[in-house]
Motif scaffolding. Structure first.
Motif, PDB file in Angstrom:
ATOM      1  N   SER A   1      -6.266   1.002  -1.603  1.00 36.71           N
ATOM      2  CA  SER A   1      -6.143   0.045  -2.697  1.00 36.71           C
ATOM      3  C   SER A   1      -4.736  -0.545  -2.739  1.00 36.71           C
TER       4      SER A   1
ATOM      5  N   SER B   1      -8.291   8.953  -1.502  1.00 39.65           N
ATOM      6  CA  SER B   1      -7.692   7.656  -1.842  1.00 39.65           C
ATOM      7  C   SER B   1      -7.234   6.899  -0.599  1.00 39.65           C
TER       8      SER B   1
ATOM      9  N   TYR C   1       0.810  -1.209   0.000  1.00 40.97           N
ATOM     10  CA  TYR C   1       0.000   0.000   0.000  1.00 40.97           C
ATOM     11  C   TYR C   1       0.845   1.262   0.000  1.00 40.97           C
TER      12      TYR C   1
ATOM     13  N   ASP D   1      -3.209   4.060   1.994  1.00 46.28           N
ATOM     14  CA  ASP D   1      -4.017   3.884   0.791  1.00 46.28           C
ATOM     15  C   ASP D   1      -5.018   2.749   0.969  1.00 46.28           C
TER      16      ASP D   1
ATOM     17  N   SER E   1       4.668   5.606  -3.067  1.00 42.54           N
ATOM     18  CA  SER E   1       3.944   4.457  -3.603  1.00 42.54           C
ATOM     19  C   SER E   1       4.264   3.189  -2.816  1.00 42.54           C
TER      20      SER E   1
ATOM     21  N   PRO F   1      -1.085   8.017  -4.910  1.00 38.68           N
ATOM     22  CA  PRO F   1      -2.265   8.845  -4.643  1.00 38.68           C
ATOM     23  C   PRO F   1      -1.904  10.103  -3.871  1.00 38.68           C
TER      24      PRO F   1
ATOM     25  N   ARG G   1      -1.508  -0.120  -6.014  1.00 38.68           N
ATOM     26  CA  ARG G   1      -2.060   0.921  -6.888  1.00 38.68           C
ATOM     27  C   ARG G   1      -1.020   1.367  -7.912  1.00 38.68           C
TER      28      ARG G   1
END
Length: 127
Positions: free
Chosen positions: A101, A113, A32, A99, A52, A108, A104
């Protein structure tokens, strides 16, 4: 249950440094993206930095670029925000965010997000 716990805030003078930490638990941290946001008194919460899931080049708000450095240690399930050359305008409650998701594409930058938030840590910079 996902938990994010920030630490490292405090009262410093302008020009000083602080390192914020955010320890995550409850899910596979390395999958994540992670971000930091801040909220000053009377203002809306704003983006500070994000990284990220893969640990690529972090993104920074223009106001902190060149002074703040975001990194992550997947072995320790922790992200760090190194803050140098602090200014009084950096005074805020700083929130770590996770995050929603996994894996990803991209990093984000929007609050929407992020599904998980820490309790916040106060950073006060005196002039």
């Amino acid at each position: 249950q996902v938990q994010l716990v920030e630490s490292g805030g405090g009262l410093v003078q302008a020009g000083d440094s602080l390192r914020l930490s955010c320890a995550a638990s409850g899910r596979t941290f390395s999958r994540y993206a992670m971000g930091w946001f801040r909220q000053a008194p009377g203002k809306e919460r704003e983006f500070v930095a994000a990284i990220s899931w893969s640990g690529g080049t972090p993104y920074y708000a223009d106001s902190v670029k060149g002074r703040f450095t975001l990194s992550r240690d997947n072995a320790k399930n922790t992200v760090y925000l190194q803050m140098n050359s602090l200014k009084p305008e950096d005074t805020a409650v700083y929130y770590c965010a996770g995050d929603g998701s996994p894996l990803r594409v991209g990093t984000p930058l929007q609050q929407g997000s992020y599904d998980y938030w820490g309790q916040g840590t106060q950073v006060t910079v005196s002039s």
